[in-house]
Enzyme design. Structure first.
Site, PDB file in Angstrom:
ATOM      1  N   SER A  41       0.852  -1.187   0.000  1.00 55.33           N
ATOM      2  CA  SER A  41       0.000   0.000   0.000  1.00 55.33           C
ATOM      3  C   SER A  41       0.885   1.232   0.000  1.00 55.33           C
ATOM      4  CB  SER A  41      -0.894   0.021   1.239  1.00 55.33           C
ATOM      5  OG  SER A  41      -1.533   1.289   1.383  1.00 55.33           O
TER       6      SER A  41
ATOM      7  N   TYR B   7      -1.745  -0.374  10.221  1.00 56.42           N
ATOM      8  CA  TYR B   7      -1.788  -0.715   8.793  1.00 56.42           C
ATOM      9  C   TYR B   7      -0.571  -0.141   8.083  1.00 56.42           C
ATOM     10  CZ  TYR B   7      -3.574  -1.054   4.004  1.00 56.42           C
ATOM     11  OH  TYR B   7      -3.726  -1.339   2.660  1.00 56.42           O
TER      12      TYR B   7
END
Length: 270
Positions: free
Chosen positions: A150, A163
């Site tokens: 990501s 995350y």
């Protein structure tokens, strides 16, 4: 476009999800046999059925990447069914509201157990899946791994602590494993990552698009101001990048983290 991937056997973890499922379908259209590993067995089987009904070859298997025994079971079932594995896409992952700071949940109140779970889901699941599939790659002296990371692993997103940390670890692991495989086993084993930017999916559409007006929400507007191309990405664009990296067209690319983000990580904000 024909990426000349026909004849390969691919594992896609999180293969019933938005990005993983699109990659699985795209691989099948290229003539790749696909094993879909997903925590939701019914969804994995449904995706496999969609692929086979369209003329492809696929199986759907339950796999919780936070549990090593579950990964081992999916691995054994895949090798039993298809004899080998030649491609791996680690797409399983995700964030959690319990590790996302807010006015109701400030940083000091985040719980260790919740943060560990997100790290296990995004990072350790990628590592353990790679460990098992690497056995086949070492045996074959070839193979390709794509880790779905990501942009949060490159530029940490506000609020999304665990995350962002986990995806940064995935990026580091990608580079480490690429070197390790090339130096110790075979230069024909490649490892890369794709770092998707802000991708519009069914899961996040309500956060980004006002359901009544169809206009961007405040968060959607903030994203557009931060993305030079001023739009959301599409899952198909991530899938195309994956096909390219999995193919021999990318034969000299290993240890790379490729952003598919409309220029987000290249933009300083001014």
């Amino acid at each position: 476009m024909d990426y000349q991937l026909a004849g390969n056997v691919a594992v896609v973890t999180g293969g019933a999800g938005a990005i993983g499922g699109t990659i699985a379908t795209a691989l099948a259209r290229q003539g790749v046999t696909v094993a879909i590993w997903d925590i939701n067995q019914a969804a994995a089987e449904l995706k496999a059925a969609e692929i086979t009904s369209a003329g492809g070859a696929a199986i759907g298997l339950k796999c919780d990447v936070t549990v090593k025994a579950s990964i081992e079971s999916a691995f054994e079932a895949t090798v039993k069914e298809f004899s080998t594995i030649t491609l791996l896409v680690n797409s399983a992952g995700g964030s959690n509201r319990l590790t996302t700071t807010s006015t109701e949940l400030p940083f000091p109140d985040l719980q260790v157990e919740d943060m560990q779970h997100v790290f296990q889901q995004n990072y350790m699941g990628t590592v353990v899946s790679s460990q098992l599939v690497a056995k086949q790659f070492i045996k074959n002296k070839s193979g390709v791994i794509i880790n779905i990371s990501s942009i949060a692993g490159m530029l940490p997103l506000t609020r999304a602590l665990s995350y962002s940390d986990a995806k940064a670890a995935v990026n580091s692991f990608t580079r480490w494993l690429a070197v390790h495989m090339a130096q110790n086993y075979s230069v024909n084993i490649r490892v890369n990552a794709i770092a998707p930017g802000f991708i519009l999916t069914a899961q996040n559409r309500f956060l980004l698009i006002d359901e009544t007006s169809g206009e961007l929400t405040e968060r959607g507007q903030q994203i557009f101001r931060s993305v030079p191309m001023a739009r959301f990405g599409k899952v198909e664009e991530v899938a195309e990048a994956a096909l390219w990296l999995l193919s021999d067209q990318a034969s000299f690319i290993t240890g790379a983290v490729i952003p598919v983000d409309g220029g987000y990580t290249a933009f300083s904000g001014v």
